[in-house]
Design a protein around this motif. Structure first.
Motif, PDB file in Angstrom:
ATOM      1  N   ARG A  15      33.559  14.928  23.509  1.00 45.70           N
ATOM      2  CA  ARG A  15      33.429  14.975  22.135  1.00 45.70           C
ATOM      3  C   ARG A  15      34.727  14.826  21.497  1.00 45.70           C
ATOM      4  NH1 ARG A  15      33.598  20.743  24.193  1.00 45.70           N
ATOM      5  NH2 ARG A  15      31.554  20.400  24.859  1.00 45.70           N
ATOM      6  N   ARG A  74      29.388  15.977  25.396  1.00 48.30           N
ATOM      7  CA  ARG A  74      29.839  17.112  26.156  1.00 48.30           C
ATOM      8  C   ARG A  74      31.801  17.231  26.236  1.00 48.30           C
ATOM      9  NH1 ARG A  74      27.055  12.513  28.858  1.00 48.30           N
ATOM     10  NH2 ARG A  74      28.902  11.614  29.364  1.00 48.30           N
ATOM     11  N   GLN A  75      32.101  18.464  26.712  1.00 49.67           N
ATOM     12  CA  GLN A  75      33.351  18.668  26.889  1.00 49.67           C
ATOM     13  C   GLN A  75      34.322  17.679  26.913  1.00 49.67           C
ATOM     14  OE1 GLN A  75      33.837  22.160  29.082  1.00 49.67           O
ATOM     15  NE2 GLN A  75      36.241  21.689  28.270  1.00 49.67           N
TER      16      GLN A  75
END
Length: 195
Positions: free
Chosen positions: A41, A37-38
């Motif tokens: 990561r 996920r943003q």
């Protein structure tokens, strides 16, 4: 590695800090969807939660590779270690990111390893999955060599290690310590909207 040996390596790493190279370029990373996920990561939270070859539990680290094939090969080591079959495997996310101006301690350089007094065979042969030795009251007495090196490098402010791949001979991988980066934009996912 004993605490005394770790302290000696820490001192030798501190002496090398002025000689660190700066590196910028594109890196490849494979992560489970839970850590792709943003916000996660490039944060190293999975490595901090589970530990890794170059980081003990609690130390955030982003494992990456200079080549896509090496990233994929490295990601298969856990499955092979636990003897998982294809039906047991979980999905993975492969993505690229740009690193800018990382101060790198290059453990692939023989001359640097000699100055640190750490041989390549010792690094590659280290069983980092062994639990650290602790006293009865929980004090750390010793830990795997590679985790100790990662710990002291991160404590010294190193942005990243360049380490030999244990999966593909002659290839190298960066291990980034995101908490040491002075600006968050030193790591940027390429094409984040595609993930």
């Amino acid at each position: 590695m004993s605490l005394a040996e770790r302290a000696a390596i820490a001192q030798r790493i501190k002496l090398r800090l002025p000689d660190l190279s700066s590196w910028s370029g594109v890196l490849h990373r494979v992560a489970s969807p839970a850590f792709a996920r943003q916000d996660d990561r490039l944060a190293g939270v999975g490595a901090a939660r589970f530990g890794g070859r170059w980081n003990p539990l609690g130390l955030q680290a982003v494992y990456a590779s200079f080549e896509e094939a090496t990233a994929l090969a490295e990601s298969q080591s856990i499955e092979e270690f636990y003897g998982l079959i294809p039906d047991d495997l979980r999905p993975k996310t492969l993505f690229r990111f740009r690193a800018a101006g990382l101060r790198v301690l290059d453990l692939t350089e023989g001359s640097l390893r000699n100055r640190l007094r750490i041989g390549e065979k010792r690094l590659l042969g280290c069983d980092w999955r062994l639990p650290p030795d602790r006293s009865d009251d929980g004090e750390l007495l010793a830990e795997p060599l590679t985790q100790a090196v990662g710990r002291v490098a991160a404590e010294a402010g190193v942005h990243a290690l360049r380490v030999p791949s244990t999966r593909i001979r002659g290839r190298h991988n960066p291990v980034v310590f995101p908490r040491n980066l002075p600006q968050p934009d030193m790591l940027q996912t390429l094409h984040p909207s595609d993930l």
